[in-house]
Enzyme design. Sequence first.
Site, PDB file in Angstrom:
ATOM      1  N   ASP A   1     -38.785 -17.536  21.918  1.00  0.00           N
ATOM      2  CA  ASP A   1     -38.547 -16.541  20.775  1.00  0.00           C
ATOM      3  C   ASP A   1     -38.475 -17.420  19.410  1.00  0.00           C
ATOM      4  O   ASP A   1     -37.991 -18.698  19.215  1.00  0.00           O
ATOM      5  CB  ASP A   1     -37.431 -15.696  20.764  1.00  0.00           C
ATOM      6  CG  ASP A   1     -36.122 -16.166  21.032  1.00  0.00           C
ATOM      7  OD1 ASP A   1     -36.066 -17.364  21.860  1.00  0.00           O
ATOM      8  OD2 ASP A   1     -35.052 -15.710  20.714  1.00  0.00           O
TER       9      ASP A   1
ATOM     10  N   GLU B   1     -33.559 -16.067  23.114  1.00  0.00           N
ATOM     11  CA  GLU B   1     -32.408 -17.107  23.347  1.00  0.00           C
ATOM     12  C   GLU B   1     -31.706 -16.899  21.969  1.00  0.00           C
ATOM     13  O   GLU B   1     -30.306 -16.863  21.738  1.00  0.00           O
ATOM     14  CB  GLU B   1     -32.869 -18.510  23.274  1.00  0.00           C
ATOM     15  CG  GLU B   1     -31.642 -19.628  23.449  1.00  0.00           C
ATOM     16  CD  GLU B   1     -31.029 -19.938  22.223  1.00  0.00           C
ATOM     17  OE1 GLU B   1     -29.901 -20.427  22.344  1.00  0.00           O
ATOM     18  OE2 GLU B   1     -31.690 -20.016  21.127  1.00  0.00           O
TER      19      GLU B   1
END
Length: 391
Positions: A80, A139
């Site tokens: 991400d 994350e």
Amino acid sequence: MIHQKIKEAIQTYSEELTELRRKLHSEPEVSWEEENTTAFICEYLENLGIPYRRTNPTGVIANVAGAKVGKTVALRADIDALPVEELNKDLPYASKEDGKMHACGHDAHTAMLLIAAKALNESKEELPGTVRLIFQPAEEAATGAREMVKQGAMEGVDNVFGIHIWSQMPTHKVSCTPGPSFASADIVKVTFKGKGGHGAMPHDCIDAAIVASSFVMNVQTVVSRTIDPQRPAVLTIGKMDVGTRFNVIAENAVIEGTVRCFDNETRAHIEKQIEQYAENVANIYGASAEVEYIRGTQPVINDEYSAKFVQQVASGAFGEDVLYTEKPTMGGEDFSFYLDEAPGSFALVGSGNPEKDTEWAHHHGKFNIDEDALATGAELYAQYAWAYLNE
């Protein structure tokens, strides 16, 4: 311990590795929105003939199964991006998405693991065991790893290894020390309720702004006066939302902050102290307090055996000079949830190069990496898996 065929494969694919990273960098997706990134990873693995499954709603779990029966080692990369505006507008691969950017290196992690998978897949006939590939979403939201564990990412795994590109370290250097690496990262929210009224009549009110300000000033002594100085801890108040108008006494105040430390005893102590400080400060002024303490990531504690094994692999692959000792950081990392399931370690690979302007802090709009570090990370992923399974 070092497989020459893997080393040669990583070198052969170094140009592709850079291209992969640049593509991912230009097309960032934030936590739990990594649809295109997930589809790209799936397509890449499918072209390699590596079986995979998508996780819900985003993310990928795959296996490179060796021809021989053996242990299972997991390699993790996060996928991400951040809600950060890219300031490197002159880069040919700059973010195409306004307000979104790979400002922490997850684009590099994903590219490195894809190329590591490619190199390992080409040697699977010699591989005694299985390499689990975990391409993890969210994350940055500190929720992705826990969800991947729930969806089976660590089932049957004997050891787990992760890498983070690190701009504070020189390019190519590798740091993986036993013990604390990243801190726990918790969120604290305190809501004070007073009694609002006219700014000219404070005697008829209970000013939530005064209550909140007093709390912010006093709560810092939780760290400075109630915790052993040899136990590192940080308590930061990052946001205050108080009042509605210049001449209105505030009735409500909401404060948000974060707590970081390396052990759960200290963590529990700080949580309890925050509750006591909030309640007692509120009582002084006749207000009320409500505390919400959200436990985020666990501290990342590198297993001693695994961390030393990383050092052996790194020095064997790149020479003794590659080893570097980076101090533990108060930053958070949800890799900790994998370590709850199996022993393992988390390494830092340096990408800081002043000549290439790649020493900017992570999460900054000018963050970038020295792409010469990509091959180091990709090979470290692959060589660690190879060495562990052949141990």
